[in-house]
Scaffold this active site. Structure first.
Site, PDB file in Angstrom:
ATOM      1  N   GLU A 250      -0.002   4.909  -7.252  1.00  0.00           N
ATOM      2  CA  GLU A 250      -0.707   5.964  -6.530  1.00  0.00           C
ATOM      3  C   GLU A 250      -2.026   6.345  -7.187  1.00  0.00           C
ATOM      4  O   GLU A 250      -3.014   6.624  -6.514  1.00  0.00           O
ATOM      5  CB  GLU A 250       0.181   7.197  -6.416  1.00  0.00           C
TER       6      GLU A 250
ATOM      7  N   VAL B 154      -6.212   4.885  -6.652  1.00  0.00           N
ATOM      8  CA  VAL B 154      -7.252   5.233  -5.676  1.00  0.00           C
ATOM      9  C   VAL B 154      -7.315   6.743  -5.518  1.00  0.00           C
ATOM     10  O   VAL B 154      -6.300   7.397  -5.293  1.00  0.00           O
ATOM     11  CB  VAL B 154      -6.982   4.586  -4.300  1.00  0.00           C
TER      12      VAL B 154
ATOM     13  N   GLY C 238      -7.684   9.348  -7.396  1.00  0.00           N
ATOM     14  CA  GLY C 238      -7.181  10.313  -8.362  1.00  0.00           C
ATOM     15  C   GLY C 238      -6.114  11.247  -7.846  1.00  0.00           C
ATOM     16  O   GLY C 238      -4.946  10.884  -7.728  1.00  0.00           O
TER      17      GLY C 238
ATOM     18  N   ILE D  96      -5.686  12.589  -4.877  1.00  0.00           N
ATOM     19  CA  ILE D  96      -5.331  12.551  -3.455  1.00  0.00           C
ATOM     20  C   ILE D  96      -4.196  11.548  -3.275  1.00  0.00           C
ATOM     21  O   ILE D  96      -4.366  10.374  -3.603  1.00  0.00           O
ATOM     22  CB  ILE D  96      -6.528  12.119  -2.578  1.00  0.00           C
TER      23      ILE D  96
ATOM     24  N   GLY E 250     -20.146  13.118 -19.182  1.00  0.00           N
ATOM     25  CA  GLY E 250     -18.929  12.323 -19.159  1.00  0.00           C
ATOM     26  C   GLY E 250     -18.476  11.929 -17.769  1.00  0.00           C
ATOM     27  O   GLY E 250     -17.408  11.342 -17.609  1.00  0.00           O
TER      28      GLY E 250
ATOM     29  N   LYS F  42     -11.178  -0.052  -4.716  1.00  0.00           N
ATOM     30  CA  LYS F  42     -10.325   0.931  -4.064  1.00  0.00           C
ATOM     31  C   LYS F  42     -10.149   0.638  -2.577  1.00  0.00           C
ATOM     32  O   LYS F  42      -9.049   0.780  -2.030  1.00  0.00           O
ATOM     33  CB  LYS F  42     -10.908   2.330  -4.280  1.00  0.00           C
TER      34      LYS F  42
END
Length: 438
Positions: free
Chosen positions: A132, A135, A137, A139, A190, A208
């Site tokens: 999961e 792609v 993060g 969501i 960053g 992705k």
């Protein structure tokens, strides 16, 4: 019920976020699963010399700089591969499968290139796989496509899948700064790597979209099958012209079922300012999915970050733990299909859109007439000509928008413009994604 034991390889931002969540939510995780998850082994190159503070929450865990110690640990049930890249990660995953260990990964590059083959090997070995976090993060877009809307047929999906590029574009628009200036700030903060190629040139979003296409359409493709363009040529003047057109500029990953096949692309595009997608700011991600029967659904959240991505990793660990306990590693394929079909996407030249063409020219009479003539020879009709005030006649920007046309025709016309003495550089061509709903 006895605990399940975890081995985590990679203690960068995502690994540390994962440990933080495993510690903070330990009692909640136990209540939801009916048994605890126990961290049994932790690995990174520097964990022995400079263990991150999150490691201190797990004093009984084995600390090692050699990932083989984790994979071969007799008490580890699930391996979390959080190192990134494809070389070492591929060896970790292959070795985990060979050792009969289930695994979780956040590795978009590896799974985009080899994921379907890895899944087949995992099934043969009766082990579980979850990805999961690979792609978008925070969501849960894999879960949406794998289960949430699996009863529908996806017609198209459009997304902002790279937070770094989205941060750069939205800051350029908000502050009027050049791309190079905002990119340097993103690196200092960053948000962007020292080498930003994967983000600003579209490779990250390309990987992705490869995974989302597999989930949404059941196709086995590689990232190189997807047409890709980055954002390096976007200038502040493009936001000024886009605004006059009621649009803004975003790096868009898109998949669309057409009569000629599945069209896939990652490229900067103009999107209407009054759509939800245009309001996705900073490092956030979003995916807009159109189903044949369920119509439009929209998913929005952090695209990266230690804890949003860590939530996805921990949720995957919980999913795999349930599958192990229930003895069902094939409960739901991580790709939403038992097997993926080999597929060649339709050439991007078949895409039909209205387009934005931005020119930079050395001012002289007859420029627009010359360009209009070349476009007309390719069967392309002009829609409008826009020119912002400029005092630099040696590098004068202006825009032509054209009526919907096949991209192949537009490419042919642009190639005929090569060598025109008044052009400062090659025209910038951006599709207008006018079909998005408000």
């Amino acid at each position: 019920m006895p605990p399940l034991h975890l081995g985590i390889i990679g203690l960068g931002n995502v690994g540390r976020g994962t440990l933080r969540i495993l510690h903070d939510n330990a009692s909640l995780i136990k209540r939801k699963l009916g048994f605890p998850l126990v961290v049994k082994a932790l690995c990174s190159r520097s964990v022995l010399a400079e263990p991150p503070e999150e490691v201190l929450h797990f004093p009984d865990a084995l600390l090692t700089a050699d990932w083989k110690d984790v994979v071969n640990h007799p008490d580890v049930h699930i391996v979390a591969e959080l190192v990134g890249g494809t070389d070492a990660a591929a060896r970790i995953v292959e070795s985990s499968i060979a050792a009969g260990k289930s695994f979780v990964t956040a590795n978009k590059e590896l799974m985009a290139e080899q994921g379907a083959d890895i899944w087949e090997k995992a099934i043969d070995a009766n082990t579980c796989l979850a990805m999961e976090a690979s792609v978008a993060g925070g969501i849960p877009i894999h879960s949406v496509l794998r289960e949430g809307i699996s009863g529908d047929r996806v017609a198209s999906l459009v997304g902002i899948l790279n937070g770094t590029s989205n941060y750069i574009l939205t800051e350029m628009e908000r502050r009027g700064e050049a791309l190079e200036t905002v990119l340097k700030e993103a690196q200092d903060l960053g948000y962007a790597e020292a080498d930003p190629t994967a983000d600003v040139d579209g490779y990250d979003a390309q990987s992705k979209l490869t995974l989302l296409a597999a989930l949404a359409f059941g196709v086995k493709i590689t990232p190189s099958d997807i047409h890709r363009e980055g954002i390096r040529r976007i200038r502040n003047i493009d936001f000024a012209y886009a605004s006059r057109l009621g649009q803004t500029v975003r790096l868009i990953a898109a998949a669309e079922q057409t009569d000629r096949g599945l069209l896939l692309s990652v490229r900067p595009a103009l999107i209407p300012r009054d759509t939800i997608l245009a309001h996705v700011q900073g490092s956030y991600n979003a995916i807009w999915i159109r189903g044949v029967h369920g119509e439009d659904t929209f998913y929005y959240g952090r695209g990266a970050g230690p804890t949003p991505t860590g939530v996805a990793v921990v949720s995957d660990l919980m999913r795999v733990a349930r599958e192990i306990v229930n003895g069902s590693p094939e409960r739901v394929s991580p790709f939403a299909h038992p097997a993926l079909e080999k597929y060649a996407p339709a050439p991007i030249e078949h895409q039909v859109r209205a387009y934005y063409l931005r020119f930079r020219v050395r001012d002289q009479p007859g420029i627009i007439a010359t360009l209009a003539s070349i476009l007309a020879e390719a069967g392309i009709s002009l829609e409008a000509v826009l020119q912002e005030p400029s005092f630099n006649k040696a590098d004068l920007p202006f825009v032509i928008t054209i009526e919907p046309t096949e991209e192949g025709s537009l490419r042919q016309a642009v190639s005929h413009m090569d060598g025109l003495g008044f052009l400062v550089d090659q025209p910038l061509t951006l599709p207008l994604e006018l079909g998005l709903q408000q």
